[in-house]
Design a protein around this motif. Sequence first.
Motif, PDB file in Angstrom:
ATOM      1  N   LYS A  35      10.566  13.986  -6.485  1.00 48.65           N
ATOM      2  CA  LYS A  35       9.899  13.930  -5.196  1.00 48.65           C
ATOM      3  C   LYS A  35       9.622  12.478  -4.834  1.00 48.65           C
ATOM      4  O   LYS A  35       9.140  11.711  -5.673  1.00 48.65           O
ATOM      5  CB  LYS A  35       8.604  14.733  -5.233  1.00 48.65           C
ATOM      6  N   ILE A  36       9.951  12.101  -3.606  1.00 46.13           N
ATOM      7  CA  ILE A  36       9.734  10.740  -3.135  1.00 46.13           C
ATOM      8  C   ILE A  36       8.417  10.694  -2.367  1.00 46.13           C
ATOM      9  O   ILE A  36       8.176  11.495  -1.462  1.00 46.13           O
ATOM     10  CB  ILE A  36      10.894  10.280  -2.225  1.00 46.13           C
ATOM     11  N   GLN A  37       7.575   9.765  -2.757  1.00 49.95           N
ATOM     12  CA  GLN A  37       6.255   9.653  -2.136  1.00 49.95           C
ATOM     13  C   GLN A  37       6.384   9.322  -0.657  1.00 49.95           C
ATOM     14  O   GLN A  37       7.158   8.439  -0.263  1.00 49.95           O
ATOM     15  CB  GLN A  37       5.428   8.585  -2.847  1.00 49.95           C
ATOM     16  N   SER A  38       5.640  10.032   0.150  1.00 45.44           N
ATOM     17  CA  SER A  38       5.676   9.813   1.595  1.00 45.44           C
ATOM     18  C   SER A  38       4.328  10.185   2.192  1.00 45.44           C
ATOM     19  O   SER A  38       3.507  10.849   1.550  1.00 45.44           O
ATOM     20  CB  SER A  38       6.778  10.656   2.236  1.00 45.44           C
ATOM     21  N   GLU A  39       4.133   9.782   3.432  1.00 41.87           N
ATOM     22  CA  GLU A  39       2.925  10.146   4.158  1.00 41.87           C
ATOM     23  C   GLU A  39       3.285  10.355   5.618  1.00 41.87           C
ATOM     24  O   GLU A  39       3.806   9.442   6.278  1.00 41.87           O
ATOM     25  CB  GLU A  39       1.856   9.065   4.030  1.00 41.87           C
ATOM     26  N   ASN A  40       3.091  11.569   6.108  1.00 46.33           N
ATOM     27  CA  ASN A  40       3.395  11.919   7.500  1.00 46.33           C
ATOM     28  C   ASN A  40       4.835  11.559   7.870  1.00 46.33           C
ATOM     29  O   ASN A  40       5.104  11.025   8.953  1.00 46.33           O
ATOM     30  CB  ASN A  40       2.411  11.230   8.455  1.00 46.33           C
ATOM     31  N   GLY A  41       5.748  11.845   6.953  1.00 47.02           N
ATOM     32  CA  GLY A  41       7.159  11.600   7.223  1.00 47.02           C
ATOM     33  C   GLY A  41       7.612  10.174   7.024  1.00 47.02           C
ATOM     34  O   GLY A  41       8.753   9.832   7.354  1.00 47.02           O
ATOM     35  N   GLN A  42       6.763   9.316   6.471  1.00 52.13           N
ATOM     36  CA  GLN A  42       7.098   7.905   6.286  1.00 52.13           C
ATOM     37  C   GLN A  42       7.238   7.577   4.800  1.00 52.13           C
ATOM     38  O   GLN A  42       6.377   7.912   3.993  1.00 52.13           O
ATOM     39  CB  GLN A  42       6.042   7.012   6.928  1.00 52.13           C
ATOM     40  N   ILE A  43       8.350   6.899   4.461  1.00 46.27           N
ATOM     41  CA  ILE A  43       8.601   6.456   3.090  1.00 46.27           C
ATOM     42  C   ILE A  43       8.579   4.937   3.072  1.00 46.27           C
ATOM     43  O   ILE A  43       9.352   4.279   3.778  1.00 46.27           O
ATOM     44  CB  ILE A  43       9.970   6.957   2.585  1.00 46.27           C
ATOM     45  N   ASN A  44       7.683   4.369   2.281  1.00 49.19           N
ATOM     46  CA  ASN A  44       7.639   2.916   2.121  1.00 49.19           C
ATOM     47  C   ASN A  44       8.712   2.490   1.126  1.00 49.19           C
ATOM     48  O   ASN A  44       8.873   3.099   0.066  1.00 49.19           O
ATOM     49  CB  ASN A  44       6.259   2.475   1.651  1.00 49.19           C
ATOM     50  N   LEU A  45       9.428   1.432   1.470  1.00 51.09           N
ATOM     51  CA  LEU A  45      10.571   1.017   0.662  1.00 51.09           C
ATOM     52  C   LEU A  45      10.208  -0.078  -0.336  1.00 51.09           C
ATOM     53  O   LEU A  45       9.410  -0.966  -0.039  1.00 51.09           O
ATOM     54  CB  LEU A  45      11.700   0.513   1.563  1.00 51.09           C
ATOM     55  N   ASN A  46      10.791   0.022  -1.506  1.00 50.34           N
ATOM     56  CA  ASN A  46      10.799  -1.079  -2.470  1.00 50.34           C
ATOM     57  C   ASN A  46      12.025  -0.872  -3.353  1.00 50.34           C
ATOM     58  O   ASN A  46      12.582   0.230  -3.426  1.00 50.34           O
ATOM     59  CB  ASN A  46       9.501  -1.132  -3.290  1.00 50.34           C
ATOM     60  N   TYR A  47      12.448  -1.929  -4.022  1.00 52.75           N
ATOM     61  CA  TYR A  47      13.696  -1.847  -4.788  1.00 52.75           C
ATOM     62  C   TYR A  47      13.608  -0.851  -5.938  1.00 52.75           C
ATOM     63  O   TYR A  47      14.631  -0.300  -6.368  1.00 52.75           O
ATOM     64  CB  TYR A  47      14.088  -3.232  -5.300  1.00 52.75           C
ATOM     65  N   SER A  48      12.415  -0.575  -6.417  1.00 53.01           N
ATOM     66  CA  SER A  48      12.279   0.368  -7.525  1.00 53.01           C
ATOM     67  C   SER A  48      12.697   1.783  -7.125  1.00 53.01           C
ATOM     68  O   SER A  48      13.035   2.603  -7.988  1.00 53.01           O
ATOM     69  CB  SER A  48      10.845   0.379  -8.054  1.00 53.01           C
ATOM     70  N   CYS A  49      12.704   2.069  -5.814  1.00 48.18           N
ATOM     71  CA  CYS A  49      13.166   3.387  -5.351  1.00 48.18           C
ATOM     72  C   CYS A  49      14.625   3.644  -5.736  1.00 48.18           C
ATOM     73  O   CYS A  49      15.044   4.799  -5.836  1.00 48.18           O
ATOM     74  CB  CYS A  49      13.054   3.481  -3.829  1.00 48.18           C
ATOM     75  N   PHE A  50      15.382   2.561  -5.970  1.00 48.64           N
ATOM     76  CA  PHE A  50      16.825   2.678  -6.142  1.00 48.64           C
ATOM     77  C   PHE A  50      17.281   2.331  -7.562  1.00 48.64           C
ATOM     78  O   PHE A  50      18.444   2.005  -7.791  1.00 48.64           O
ATOM     79  CB  PHE A  50      17.537   1.794  -5.110  1.00 48.64           C
TER      80      PHE A  50
END
Length: 291
Positions: A188-203
């Motif tokens: 599950k990818i952390q999000s809030e109200n449909g928004q995902i904050n990006l950082n390189y660790s996501c990838f």
Amino acid sequence: MERNFRRLIMIITLSNTKISASIDSLGAELIRLEKDHQNYIWTVDETYWNKTSPILFPIVGRLKNDAYTIVDKTYELPRHGFARNFEFQILNQTESSVVFVLESNSETLKSYPFEFQLQLEYELDGNELKMKYSVENKSNATMPFSIGAHPAFTIEDSFSDYSLQFNEAEEFVSYELENEQFNNSYRKIQSENGQINLNYSCFEKDALVFKHLKSNNLTLLKKNQPFLSVNFKGFPYLGIWTKPNAPFLCIEPWCGLADNSNHNGNFIEKEGIQLLEKNVVFQREIIISLL
């Protein structure tokens, strides 16, 4: 199927009163998209990647062992297929639009035994770039295929300044890749109200891959200000990808997926495969809006 011959570079430039776009006939690949002298498509730096916006056809992602079977015969295809490595012809062109076409030929038939016509149209409309994909099955048999987009957008300053705002507030589940194949795990990818904050660790484990989105539009934000949006209605899958410290973000609508590590190799049974009947035309459209 890498092509290593010398070529005459043909770049087509489109413009209207608000934006402009440049497309390379090799792969019909978008290489620039400008508004107010700002280029929204990243400029190639081979330290990170040697593409800007390749078309993915007739597969998306990687096949298990880079091979598949049709009627008990085995064929090989490289990751993302071969269309990005061929020169497209121009079917028609205006000041603000162009239609590129690739026909099946003796070389494509060696790795993909189907007759087809692939068209990619670029059209400027105000602040929007419309990318229209058409696939026609010119074979006598049902044609299995996948198609997808892979545009890389420029990231300036800090990657963590950026976020993705989807048009639906939903749970974002990313299906994980291992050696470029799905391994039946997800997170599950952390999000809030449909928004995902990006950082390189996501990838760290390759791309984010969403298979069951309700959303069909997302906006790339910089410091919470809208930067551009991508409408991908009709595309059931979405990939989001970058490389460590790379100054780009790929937003990739797909009609198709990489193989699962347990796949039996049968192309017809491949997850996400599209099946096109004889003489039928498959069409999809992606709209990029510069905000």
